[in-house]
Design a protein around this motif. Structure first.
Motif, short mmCIF file in Angstrom:
data_model
loop_
_atom_site.label_atom_id
_atom_site.label_comp_id
_atom_site.label_asym_id
_atom_site.label_seq_id
_atom_site.Cartn_x
_atom_site.Cartn_y
_atom_site.Cartn_z
N LYS A 176 0.83 -1.21 0.00
CA LYS A 176 0.00 0.00 0.00
C LYS A 176 0.86 1.25 0.00
CE LYS A 176 -4.15 1.90 2.16
NZ LYS A 176 -4.92 1.87 0.93
N LYS A 177 2.02 1.18 0.66
CA LYS A 177 2.98 2.28 0.65
C LYS A 177 4.28 1.77 0.04
CE LYS A 177 1.36 5.22 4.42
NZ LYS A 177 1.77 5.95 5.65
N THR A 178 4.76 2.46 -0.99
CA THR A 178 6.00 2.04 -1.64
C THR A 178 6.75 3.27 -2.15
OG1 THR A 178 6.94 0.62 -3.36
CG2 THR A 178 4.89 1.74 -3.91
N VAL A 179 8.03 3.15 -2.28
CA VAL A 179 8.87 4.26 -2.76
C VAL A 179 8.84 4.30 -4.28
CG1 VAL A 179 11.23 5.18 -2.88
CG2 VAL A 179 10.42 4.12 -0.77
N VAL A 180 8.69 5.51 -4.85
CA VAL A 180 8.73 5.68 -6.30
C VAL A 180 9.63 6.87 -6.65
CG1 VAL A 180 6.42 4.71 -6.65
CG2 VAL A 180 6.69 7.19 -6.40
N TRP A 181 10.11 6.87 -7.88
CA TRP A 181 10.97 7.97 -8.34
C TRP A 181 10.12 8.94 -9.17
CZ3 TRP A 181 15.68 9.83 -7.36
CH2 TRP A 181 16.26 10.72 -8.27
N MET A 182 9.95 10.15 -8.64
CA MET A 182 9.18 11.18 -9.33
C MET A 182 10.08 12.41 -9.46
SD MET A 182 5.41 12.72 -8.44
CE MET A 182 4.70 11.11 -8.24
N SER A 194 2.03 15.05 -4.37
CA SER A 194 1.25 14.95 -5.59
C SER A 194 -0.05 14.20 -5.34
CB SER A 194 2.06 14.22 -6.67
OG SER A 194 1.35 14.12 -7.87
N PRO A 195 -1.19 14.88 -5.46
CA PRO A 195 -2.47 14.23 -5.18
C PRO A 195 -2.84 13.15 -6.19
CG PRO A 195 -2.81 16.46 -6.03
CD PRO A 195 -1.34 16.31 -5.78
N VAL A 196 -2.22 13.19 -7.37
CA VAL A 196 -2.50 12.17 -8.39
C VAL A 196 -1.17 11.62 -8.91
CG1 VAL A 196 -3.71 11.60 -10.52
CG2 VAL A 196 -4.56 13.46 -9.07
N ALA A 197 -0.66 10.58 -8.26
CA ALA A 197 0.59 9.95 -8.71
C ALA A 197 0.29 8.90 -9.78
CB ALA A 197 1.31 9.31 -7.54
N ALA A 198 -0.97 8.43 -9.82
CA ALA A 198 -1.41 7.47 -10.84
C ALA A 198 -2.92 7.58 -10.98
CB ALA A 198 -1.01 6.05 -10.47
N MET A 199 -3.42 7.33 -12.19
CA MET A 199 -4.87 7.36 -12.41
C MET A 199 -5.24 6.36 -13.49
SD MET A 199 -5.26 11.02 -14.41
CE MET A 199 -4.46 11.31 -15.98
N MET A 210 9.51 -1.31 -6.68
CA MET A 210 8.42 -2.17 -7.17
C MET A 210 8.09 -1.91 -8.65
SD MET A 210 7.28 -4.23 -4.83
CE MET A 210 8.65 -4.52 -3.73
N GLY A 211 8.90 -1.08 -9.30
CA GLY A 211 8.63 -0.69 -10.67
C GLY A 211 8.57 -1.84 -11.66
N PHE A 228 4.99 8.93 -11.96
CA PHE A 228 6.35 8.53 -11.57
C PHE A 228 6.98 7.60 -12.61
CE2 PHE A 228 3.32 5.60 -9.66
CZ PHE A 228 3.85 4.35 -9.95
N HIS A 229 8.25 7.27 -12.39
CA HIS A 229 9.01 6.41 -13.30
C HIS A 229 9.08 4.98 -12.76
CE1 HIS A 229 10.62 9.58 -15.95
NE2 HIS A 229 10.59 10.33 -14.87
N PRO A 230 8.33 4.03 -13.34
CA PRO A 230 8.40 2.65 -12.85
C PRO A 230 9.64 1.91 -13.38
CG PRO A 230 6.86 2.77 -14.68
CD PRO A 230 7.32 4.18 -14.41
N GLU A 231 10.28 2.46 -14.43
CA GLU A 231 11.35 1.73 -15.12
C GLU A 231 12.74 1.90 -14.49
OE1 GLU A 231 11.63 5.87 -16.89
OE2 GLU A 231 10.09 4.56 -16.06
N VAL A 232 12.87 2.75 -13.46
CA VAL A 232 14.18 3.01 -12.87
C VAL A 232 14.38 2.23 -11.57
CG1 VAL A 232 14.31 5.31 -13.93
CG2 VAL A 232 13.36 5.05 -11.62
N VAL A 233 15.64 2.03 -11.20
CA VAL A 233 15.95 1.26 -9.99
C VAL A 233 15.49 1.97 -8.72
CG1 VAL A 233 17.90 0.04 -11.00
CG2 VAL A 233 18.29 2.24 -9.88
N HIS A 234 15.27 3.29 -8.82
CA HIS A 234 14.82 4.07 -7.64
C HIS A 234 13.37 3.78 -7.29
CE1 HIS A 234 18.58 6.18 -8.20
NE2 HIS A 234 18.23 6.48 -9.43
N THR A 235 12.66 3.07 -8.17
CA THR A 235 11.30 2.60 -7.87
C THR A 235 11.38 1.10 -7.65
OG1 THR A 235 10.34 4.33 -9.27
CG2 THR A 235 8.91 2.48 -8.70
#
Length: 295
Positions: free
Chosen positions: A13-19, A41-46, A67-68, A58-65
């Motif tokens: 439910k809570k995870t780190v992402v690179w934005m 950011s109130p809308v990180a995904a929709m 769970m990407g 956010f960027h799911p393709e980078v190592v900083h995410t």
């Protein structure tokens, strides 16, 4: 994560992402619904449930995410119903057949630097058409000490292909005399490389194709209209060569990233000294020298 859609299946439910961007979405366009947010950011995904459209800030393709990779897998295999059938072995077979079909009995020329991109390109093209390929290695005089000799020895020792090694160091150094600006050096080296390459390629009768180690990031950079990427590849511009010699382009790696090219090289049984060779730009030492290049 506000809503557990298929995209976020098995994601905490809570995870780190690179934005990396400072902008944010304040209002969601209909019929999209927000499914994730951050503190800033109130809308990180929709997503639009009816059409299965998803949008990420956010960027799911980078190592900083962390769970990407899983998010991308969920999108591909759960939402798009793709099947994981693609392998590097199947890529080699497909690319080899495509090159063979495109070239036919014609000849191909390939500029080779000893780096992983151009060498893997040459190896896979050679695998497809054999002696119809001629590789040209140009010593521009601004390589690392002993680089030209080492590259030539490595190429000749490991690959049974036509390799034309050209010592054009005097030509390049003469053109660089008195030049200090790094971008001017880049352009001079790029322009002279095309001339040297063209001179050598003209000696080969029946050449109709030019093979290049273009990667996917190069494709992205080449369509930039502004920003630093507009000039970052100026020394790789071979547009003039293609027009002058009326050559058609072969770019077997244009949909791959650097790490994938190394995996491809391993699959092709290429030596580690090439696959893990330290990257070295075309302009070489010329742009690392703060003043005039004197040889």
């Amino acid at each position: 994560i506000a809503h557990k859609t298929d995209l976020f299946n098995d994601i905490p439910k809570k995870t780190v992402v690179w934005m990396s961007h400072g902008d944010r979405i304040e209002r969601v366009p209909s019929p999209f619904k927000p499914i994730a947010h951050t503190d800033n950011s109130p809308v990180a995904a929709m997503y639009d449930k009816g059409r299965s459209f998803f949008a990420l800030q956010f960027h799911p393709e980078v190592v900083h995410t962390p769970m990407g990779f899983r998010i991308i897998r969920n999108f591909l295999f759960q939402i798009c119903s793709c099947k994981p059938l693609w392998t590097m072995k199947s890529f080699i077979e497909t690319a080899t057949e495509e090159i063979r079909e495109k070239v036919g009995k014609k000849k191909v020329v390939c500029g080779i630097s000893g780096g992983v991109d151009s060498t893997v390109t040459a190896v896979i093209v050679h695998r497809a058409i054999g002696r119809q390929l001629t590789c040209i290695f140009v010593d521009n005089g601004v390589l690392r000490a002993g680089e030209a000799k080492k590259v030539e020895q490595t190429l000749r020792r490991n690959f049974h292909m036509n390799i034309d090694c050209v010592d054009a160091s005097e030509r390049f150094l003469k053109k660089l005399k008195g030049v200090i600006d790094p971008e001017k050096k880049r352009k001079i080296i790029g322009k002279e490389f095309i001339k040297v390459f063209e001179d050598e390629a003209k000696k080969i009768k029946g050449v109709e194709f030019l093979a290049q180690g273009t990667l996917y990031p190069d494709v992205i950079e080449s369509v930039s209209f502004k920003g630093p990427s507009a000039t970052i590849k100026s020394h790789h511009n071979v547009g003039g060569l293609l027009e002058k010699m009326k050559l058609k382009l072969i770019e077997p790696l244009r949909e791959l990233f650097k790490d994938e090219v190394r995996v491809l090289g391993k699959e092709l049984d290429m030596p580690e000294e090439i696959l893990n060779r330290h990257p070295f730009p075309g302009p070489g030492i010329a742009i690392r020298v703060s003043g005039e290049v004197t040889g």
